[in-house]
Design a protein around this motif. Structure first.
Motif, short mmCIF file in Angstrom:
data_model
loop_
_atom_site.label_atom_id
_atom_site.label_comp_id
_atom_site.label_asym_id
_atom_site.label_seq_id
_atom_site.Cartn_x
_atom_site.Cartn_y
_atom_site.Cartn_z
N ILE A 185 0.85 -1.19 0.00
CA ILE A 185 0.00 0.00 0.00
C ILE A 185 0.88 1.24 0.00
O ILE A 185 1.74 1.40 0.87
CB ILE A 185 -0.93 0.02 1.24
CG1 ILE A 185 -1.83 -1.22 1.22
CG2 ILE A 185 -1.76 1.30 1.27
CD1 ILE A 185 -2.66 -1.38 2.47
N THR A 186 0.68 2.11 -0.97
CA THR A 186 1.45 3.34 -1.06
C THR A 186 0.93 4.35 -0.05
O THR A 186 -0.28 4.58 0.04
CB THR A 186 1.34 3.95 -2.47
OG1 THR A 186 1.83 2.99 -3.43
CG2 THR A 186 2.16 5.23 -2.58
N CYS A 187 1.82 4.94 0.71
CA CYS A 187 1.38 5.94 1.69
C CYS A 187 2.50 6.95 1.94
O CYS A 187 3.68 6.64 1.79
CB CYS A 187 0.95 5.29 2.99
SG CYS A 187 2.19 4.20 3.72
N ASP A 188 2.10 8.15 2.27
CA ASP A 188 3.04 9.23 2.59
C ASP A 188 2.82 9.66 4.03
O ASP A 188 1.71 9.61 4.55
CB ASP A 188 2.81 10.44 1.66
CG ASP A 188 3.11 10.12 0.21
OD1 ASP A 188 4.10 9.43 -0.05
OD2 ASP A 188 2.32 10.55 -0.66
N ALA A 189 3.89 10.12 4.66
CA ALA A 189 3.82 10.62 6.02
C ALA A 189 4.02 12.13 6.01
O ALA A 189 4.97 12.63 5.41
CB ALA A 189 4.87 9.95 6.90
N ILE A 190 3.11 12.85 6.64
CA ILE A 190 3.19 14.31 6.73
C ILE A 190 3.09 14.70 8.19
O ILE A 190 2.22 14.20 8.92
CB ILE A 190 2.06 14.98 5.94
CG1 ILE A 190 2.09 14.56 4.47
CG2 ILE A 190 2.13 16.50 6.06
CD1 ILE A 190 0.90 15.04 3.67
N ALA A 191 3.95 15.60 8.63
CA ALA A 191 3.88 16.12 9.99
C ALA A 191 3.76 17.63 9.93
O ALA A 191 4.46 18.29 9.16
CB ALA A 191 5.12 15.73 10.79
N VAL A 192 2.86 18.19 10.69
CA VAL A 192 2.67 19.64 10.76
C VAL A 192 2.58 20.03 12.22
O VAL A 192 2.34 19.20 13.10
CB VAL A 192 1.40 20.10 10.00
CG1 VAL A 192 1.49 19.77 8.54
CG2 VAL A 192 0.15 19.47 10.62
N ASP A 193 2.80 21.33 12.51
CA ASP A 193 2.65 21.79 13.87
C ASP A 193 1.66 22.95 13.92
O ASP A 193 1.25 23.48 12.89
CB ASP A 193 4.00 22.20 14.48
CG ASP A 193 4.70 23.26 13.66
OD1 ASP A 193 4.07 23.81 12.72
OD2 ASP A 193 5.88 23.55 13.93
N GLY A 194 1.27 23.32 15.10
CA GLY A 194 0.30 24.39 15.27
C GLY A 194 -0.55 24.16 16.49
O GLY A 194 -0.58 23.06 17.04
N ASN A 195 -1.26 25.20 16.90
CA ASN A 195 -2.07 25.13 18.11
C ASN A 195 -3.52 24.71 17.86
O ASN A 195 -4.30 24.64 18.78
CB ASN A 195 -2.05 26.48 18.84
CG ASN A 195 -0.67 26.84 19.34
OD1 ASN A 195 0.08 25.97 19.76
ND2 ASN A 195 -0.32 28.13 19.27
N ASN A 196 -3.86 24.48 16.58
CA ASN A 196 -5.22 24.09 16.24
C ASN A 196 -5.18 22.82 15.41
O ASN A 196 -5.21 22.87 14.18
CB ASN A 196 -5.92 25.22 15.47
CG ASN A 196 -7.40 24.99 15.28
OD1 ASN A 196 -7.86 23.85 15.28
ND2 ASN A 196 -8.16 26.05 15.11
N PRO A 197 -5.08 21.65 16.04
CA PRO A 197 -4.92 20.40 15.29
C PRO A 197 -6.00 20.17 14.25
O PRO A 197 -5.70 19.74 13.13
CB PRO A 197 -4.96 19.33 16.39
CG PRO A 197 -4.52 20.04 17.62
CD PRO A 197 -5.07 21.43 17.49
N ALA A 198 -7.27 20.45 14.59
CA ALA A 198 -8.35 20.20 13.64
C ALA A 198 -8.17 21.03 12.37
O ALA A 198 -8.35 20.53 11.26
CB ALA A 198 -9.70 20.50 14.28
#
Length: 241
Positions: free
Chosen positions: A28-41
């Motif tokens: 299964i092809t998949c990518d991982a993305i990480a972001v930051d911030g105070n509003n997860p939604a």
């Protein structure tokens, strides 16, 4: 979102990559993305829009204390604002469903968003070769002196007859082919009855249409969709239309 115990976004991506190893090993092809911030939604919705996602899958936390607060602040906000369908999956300790989906329950209130959900549920049932049950809940106003002057029996009979006819019209749509869905017309609090029917039917997934984001819509969301997501023991697929 970045793991709260990770020291950096790069470390979060590395941990996600390791976690996704078995998935990739299965082809299964998949990518991982990480972001930051105070509003997860909000960050999740931005990522959804950036990648053009057709479906979002989110695990829900427990149903008590701080975990319930997290559910309210993230998953429910994503459900209300995501531009595509969202599947919320309960924790393994409470889940009663299994893959592949064999029993689909779709709640119907005859609104435009509900009709959209029915079409989606119908397609899901076709593709997974599963049964489909449409459920509509009649909720009567509480008895009080102000309503004593009205003939509530006649009113309820008329509402019930109208609901029966509308459910039959949905079930008899030729798009279903030779196997029309089952229909359930029940009475009570909407979210409790939806959960009860899902349990009785041993549903593998519940499909709900989510209204818009006006104050009234959010109030309705809080009283029905919100509670179904919080208490369901199977995945809940929500569609905003």
């Amino acid at each position: 979102l970045a793991d709260p115990v990770a020291d950096s976004l790069d470390e979060a991506v590395e941990r996600l990559d390791r976690w996704l190893g078995p998935v990739r090993a299965a082809g299964i092809t998949c990518d991982a993305i990480a972001v930051d911030g105070n509003n997860p939604a909000a960050r999740i919705v931005e990522a959804i829009e950036r990648v053009g996602a057709d479906l979002v899958v989110m695990g829900t936390h427990g149903r008590h204390g701080f975990e319930r607060l997290l559910l309210g602040s993230v998953a429910e906000r994503v459900v209300r604002t995501a531009p595509c369908p969202v599947v919320t999956v309960p924790p393994p300790t409470v889940t009663t469903s299994a893959l592949p989906f064999k029993r689909v329950v779709c709640a119907v209130d005859f609104s435009e968003s509900s009709t959209h959900a029915v079409h989606f549920a119908r397609q899901l049932a076709k593709e997974s070769n599963s049964t489909l049950t449409l459920v509509h809940v009649l909720e009567w106003p509480p008895e009080n002196e102000a309503l004593a002057m009205f003939d509530m029996t006649a009113y309820r009979d008329a509402v019930r007859t109208d609901a029966e006819e509308r459910l039959a019209a949905l079930a008899n749509d030729p798009e279903y082919g030779p196997t029309p869905p089952a229909v359930r017309l029940v009475t009570g609090k909407p979210y409790t009855q939806i959960l009860a029917v899902a349990a009785e039917e041993q549903a593998d997934i519940v499909v709900l249409g989510v209204h818009g984001r006006s104050p009234i819509d959010l109030m309705l969301f809080g009283s029905t969709t919100n509670q179904v997501i919080r208490q369901a023991t199977c995945p809940v697929l929500t569609l905003r239309h």
